[in-house]
Design an enzyme around this catalytic site. Structure first.
Site, PDB file in Angstrom:
ATOM      1  N   SER A   1       0.874  -1.192   0.000  1.00 15.36           N
ATOM      2  CA  SER A   1       0.000   0.000   0.000  1.00 15.36           C
ATOM      3  C   SER A   1       0.899   1.226   0.000  1.00 15.36           C
ATOM      4  CB  SER A   1      -0.850  -0.018   1.280  1.00 15.36           C
ATOM      5  OG  SER A   1      -1.454   1.231   1.506  1.00 15.36           O
TER       6      SER A   1
ATOM      7  N   TYR B   1      -1.998  -1.098  10.331  1.00 13.60           N
ATOM      8  CA  TYR B   1      -1.948  -1.228   8.864  1.00 13.60           C
ATOM      9  C   TYR B   1      -0.598  -0.741   8.341  1.00 13.60           C
ATOM     10  CZ  TYR B   1      -3.904  -1.064   4.087  1.00 13.60           C
ATOM     11  OH  TYR B   1      -4.165  -1.268   2.743  1.00 13.60           O
TER      12      TYR B   1
END
Ligand code: NAD
Length: 259
Positions: free
Chosen positions: A141, A154
């Site tokens: 990401s 995350y």
């Protein structure tokens, strides 16, 4: 390229499913996975078989559970044969400040977004080395490159996934096996719905207005990215043209990380 068999984790939705469709259209055989029931997942696999004439199979496995993860690999090898391409895509999100982050959410995000990739790579990469060819593509990401508030687990998992991928790239480069990360920005999948809803509530706007509002807090490109674009990048990374691309983290992020 000498192996057409691909395992994609988290391929019942979003980026994983879009990628499965892109790769099935190229004639690759696919092992799908997700949390959905065998009936739902097998319906997706059967659809790919019918539409593209490839071998496609599904196994419901919670990748936070290592025994289920190992069974997924066994099932992939039984149904398809040796796996030449591993795409670690399954992932979840949870947002909260560090002070309020529930420890069980931290554990789940680290298990699914990071540790599962370690386990699949550890199990599948030695056979790729033996065969002299292989591809590992990990869906990281932008949050593997930069941080945002409220995303401690995350960001930790995605930064970790990039580190893990670099180590594997170094260890396997001489054996014909490449390892790369793709780092998407805002991509049009259900994983973002919770964040859009929260933004809509906080700003008193509609869901659609929340989409463009939230996107523009981070990325100059004002649209959600089409998940198929991630699949097309994966298609390129699998190709022989990408033999020398390894250890990289490729942003598809509308300029987010250029700032
Ligand atoms: P999504 O919610 O549409 O799909 C997630 C997939 O992962 C589903 O198939 C789901 O069944 C599977 N999954 C979730 N938990 C699982 C578990 N415990 N075991 C097995 N499978 C599980 O989300 P998406 O946006 O397609 O996400 C795919 C990947 O892309 C994730 O790793 C995510 O972090 C990453 N990503 C997404 C975006 C975005 O904006 N959508 C941006 C950057 C990175």
């Amino acid at each position: 390229m000498n192996n057409d068999n691909i395992l994609i984790t988290g391929s019942t939705s979003g980026i994983g499913l879009a990628t499965a469709r892109v790769l099935a259209a190229q004639g690759f055989n696919l092992m799908l996975n997700g949390l959905e029931s065998e009936a739902e997942g097998s319906a997706l696999a059967d659809g790919l078989k019918r539409e593209f004439g490839v071998v496609a199979s599904y196994y419901q496995a919670d990748l936070a559970n290592t025994d289920q993860l190992y069974k997924l690999i066994e099932k992939a090898e039984t149904d398809l044969g040796p796996i030449g391409v591993l795409i670690n895509n399954a992932g979840i999100q949870y947002t909260a400040t560090l002070a309020e982050f529930p420890p069980e959410k931290w554990d789940a995000i680290i298990a699914i977004n990071l540790s599962a990739a370690f386990h699949t790579m550890q199990r599948l990469m030695p056979a790729m080395k033996e065969a002299g060819w292989g591809r590992v593509i990990n869906i990281a990401s932008v949050h593997g490159i930069v941080a945002s508030p409220q995303k401690a687990a995350y960001c930790a998992a995605k930064h970790g996934l990039i580190g893990l991928s670099k180590v594997a790239a170094l260890e396997y480069a001489e054996h014909g096996v490449t390892v790369n990360c793709i780092c998407p920005g805002w991509t049009d999948t259900p994983i973002l719905n919770h964040q859009f809803n929260e933004y809509a509530k906080a700003h008193g706007v509609s869901f659609e207005e929340a989409k463009s509002g939230l996107i523009q807090t981070k990325a100059p490109y004002p649209e959600l990215i089409n998940p198929e674009a991630i699949g097309k990048m994966i298609q390129f990374l699998i190709s022989d043209s990408a033999d020398a691309i390894t250890g990289t983290s490729l942003p598809i992020d509308g300029g987010w990380t250029a700032q």
